[in-house]
Scaffold this motif. Structure first.
Motif, PDB file in Angstrom:
ATOM      1  N   VAL A 150       0.840  -1.097  -0.180  1.00 27.07           N
ATOM      2  CA  VAL A 150       0.049  -0.021   0.018  1.00 27.07           C
ATOM      3  C   VAL A 150       0.800   1.287   0.008  1.00 27.07           C
ATOM      4  O   VAL A 150       0.659   2.172  -0.840  1.00 27.07           O
ATOM      5  N   GLY A 151       1.943   1.155   0.738  1.00 26.48           N
ATOM      6  CA  GLY A 151       2.684   2.482   0.952  1.00 26.48           C
ATOM      7  C   GLY A 151       3.453   2.981  -0.234  1.00 26.48           C
ATOM      8  O   GLY A 151       3.539   4.009  -0.581  1.00 26.48           O
ATOM      9  N   VAL A 152       4.028   2.008  -0.891  1.00 22.30           N
ATOM     10  CA  VAL A 152       4.880   2.269  -2.081  1.00 22.30           C
ATOM     11  C   VAL A 152       4.176   2.878  -3.155  1.00 22.30           C
ATOM     12  O   VAL A 152       4.366   3.971  -3.531  1.00 22.30           O
ATOM     13  N   THR A 175       4.422   6.719  -4.494  1.00 20.05           N
ATOM     14  CA  THR A 175       5.111   7.104  -5.859  1.00 20.05           C
ATOM     15  C   THR A 175       3.865   8.074  -6.661  1.00 20.05           C
ATOM     16  O   THR A 175       4.278   8.807  -7.259  1.00 20.05           O
ATOM     17  N   ALA A 176       2.442   7.717  -6.415  1.00 22.89           N
ATOM     18  CA  ALA A 176       1.444   8.406  -6.662  1.00 22.89           C
ATOM     19  C   ALA A 176       1.686   9.938  -6.271  1.00 22.89           C
ATOM     20  O   ALA A 176       1.323  10.767  -7.009  1.00 22.89           O
ATOM     21  N   GLY A 177       2.086  10.182  -5.033  1.00 25.67           N
ATOM     22  CA  GLY A 177       2.179  11.372  -4.382  1.00 25.67           C
ATOM     23  C   GLY A 177       3.185  12.183  -5.074  1.00 25.67           C
ATOM     24  O   GLY A 177       3.414  13.349  -4.994  1.00 25.67           O
ATOM     25  N   THR A 178       4.601  11.512  -5.822  1.00 30.01           N
ATOM     26  CA  THR A 178       5.278  12.231  -6.544  1.00 30.01           C
ATOM     27  C   THR A 178       4.957  12.408  -8.064  1.00 30.01           C
ATOM     28  O   THR A 178       6.085  12.805  -8.712  1.00 30.01           O
ATOM     29  N   GLY A 233       4.827   2.757  -8.970  1.00 33.17           N
ATOM     30  CA  GLY A 233       4.933   1.953  -7.505  1.00 33.17           C
ATOM     31  C   GLY A 233       4.959   0.440  -8.011  1.00 33.17           C
ATOM     32  O   GLY A 233       5.441  -0.407  -7.276  1.00 33.17           O
ATOM     33  N   GLY A 234       4.196   0.055  -8.923  1.00 34.01           N
ATOM     34  CA  GLY A 234       4.271  -1.465  -9.502  1.00 34.01           C
ATOM     35  C   GLY A 234       5.513  -1.945 -10.155  1.00 34.01           C
ATOM     36  O   GLY A 234       5.659  -2.953  -9.738  1.00 34.01           O
ATOM     37  N   LEU A 263      12.936   9.787  -2.569  1.00 33.63           N
ATOM     38  CA  LEU A 263      12.595   8.437  -3.339  1.00 33.63           C
ATOM     39  C   LEU A 263      13.676   7.637  -3.561  1.00 33.63           C
ATOM     40  O   LEU A 263      13.341   6.563  -3.459  1.00 33.63           O
ATOM     41  N   ALA A 264      14.901   8.359  -3.851  1.00 32.83           N
ATOM     42  CA  ALA A 264      15.876   7.418  -4.207  1.00 32.83           C
ATOM     43  C   ALA A 264      16.454   6.608  -3.078  1.00 32.83           C
ATOM     44  O   ALA A 264      16.814   5.374  -3.216  1.00 32.83           O
TER      45      ALA A 264
END
Length: 400
Positions: A239-241, A245-248, A254-255, A308-309
């Protein structure tokens, strides 16, 4: 105990192993594919993620119950008749599920069909894992065989969701569900009719005081606890990933990262088997569960600072602990399960992981809405550390 690459080769090429290995490879593809394919199918047909989520939950609950029930009968009767009957029922219930979706039946009927379909899904992981005890002797080769089981499952956890998403874009959105059903039936029947599976006639049932069967022993309850901790951490990360990534601004990333997570798990899993640490299995599992949680907690720190990195780096490292844990589950089942209850015992592990993943996803989803994407990693991290500590307190129950 350490294994070598030659042990892996010897295990999968053992006399009688070729047909079960190939058939189980086909039959386990739906393990990670069917639920997602059906979710996407129902969502496109109904236009509602809420309906699709309810149907997916029904499927997972069914799988959790069915894997234990099928495993218990396999231990008594052998895998052949159980898998053939399960494959037939799975095809029948899946057809009913598709008919309910296509005719616009009410949600309770669709969920009921999904529940029955999940319960009838052939319990290939438990059947395949139990058969190795007959095909290879105890020692490094059997440990390599269990490692192969864990690695091959991870491979299909990479391929299955991607194939489900790809087929959801077909002219008929139920194509992915249909492919998963065909693969499950073909794989289960092929495995069931192999010489090695037909030679397994099961064992007489032992009298047990607990209705829980194999889970009635302290050691198996500890193995289930390890599976629960593993599932909660994985569910929270799943859920978190994507949320992060959607927030970025990169929702598709994410997938991709979750797939890379599984790839890392496969690569590290092979080499970890050669140099497992800690050596003692009853000590290894609590350490792995707690370390898994601790690394996911570091992912929260990376997400909190918006890097993110850094999050990707820590996530890749954490992914390296997936296969060592799933391999450890199989080894522990062999060590502490009651005699003649291997398939049922592994069914309980599958159930524990499924319940843990569902709980991790549910709690993480609520926390993400309330506190942002990185908070999902707090859920997984804290749960992993806490359950690892509890498992450490129970570590003596994991000794053979």
């Amino acid at each position: 105990m350490s294994v070598t690459l030659s042990d892996y080769r010897a295990a999968v090429s053992a006399p009688g192993a070729t047909v079960p290995v190939l058939a189980s490879a086909v039959g386990r593809l739906p393990v990670a594919m069917f639920s997602l394919a059906t979710l996407l199918y129902v969502q496109r047909a109904s236009g509602s993620f809420a309906v699709a989520g309810a149907v997916s939950a029904g499927t997972l609950i069914g799988v959790a119950v069915g894997s234990v029930g099928q495993g218990r009968v396999m231990d008594r009767r052998g895998p052949t008749r159980v898998l053939v009957v399960a494959a037939a029922l799975f095809a029948l219930f899946a057809l009913a599920l598709v008919a309910a979706v296509e005719t616009g039946a009410g949600l309770p009927w669709i969920v009921l069909a999904a529940l029955l379909t999940g319960a009838a899904m052939p319990a290939m992981p438990g059947a395949s894992r139990a058969l190795w005890a007959r095909l290879v002797p105890a020692g490094p080769r059997r440990e390599a065989a269990y490692g192969y089981e864990a690695i091959s499952l991870e491979v299909f956890f990479v391929l299955g969701p991607g194939l489900a998403a790809l087929l959801a874009a077909a002219p008929w959105p139920g194509t992915g569900t249909a492919v998963a059903v065909v693969a499950a039936v073909v794989g289960a029947v092929g495995f069931a009719l192999s010489g090695a599976a037909r030679a397994d006639r099961g064992a007489p049932a032992e009298r047990r005081s607990s209705l829980l069967g194999a889970l009635g022993t302290p050691g198996m309850r500890s193995v289930a606890l390890a599976g629960l901790g593993f599932g909660v951490v994985v569910g929270a990360v799943e859920v978190g990933v994507p949320a992060f990534t959607a927030g970025t601004g990169s929702p598709a990333l994410g997938g991709l990262l979750l797939s890379a997570w599984s790839v890392t798990s496969v690569l590290v899993g092979v080499f970890y088997g050669m140099r497992p640490w800690p050596r003692a299995l009853h000590v290894r599992m609590p350490v792995l569960v707690a370390a898994f949680g601790a690394l996911v907690l570091v992912m929260w720190a990376a997400g909190a600072v918006g890097s993110l990195a850094l999050l990707v780096v820590v996530m890749v490292v954490a992914g390296g602990l997936i296969t060592p844990q799933t391999t450890g589950h199989s080894l522990l089942v062999e060590a502490v399960a009651p005699p003649g209850a291997a398939a049922e015992a592994f069914g309980w592990v599958v159930t524990a992981i499924t319940v843990g993943a569902a709980a991790g996803q549910s709690v993480a989803g609520v926390v993400v809405d309330a506190a942002g994407a990185p908070a999902a990693f707090v859920v997984g991290g804290v749960a992993g550390i806490a359950l690892g500590a509890l498992l450490w307190a129970r570590r003596r129950t994991l000794e053979a």
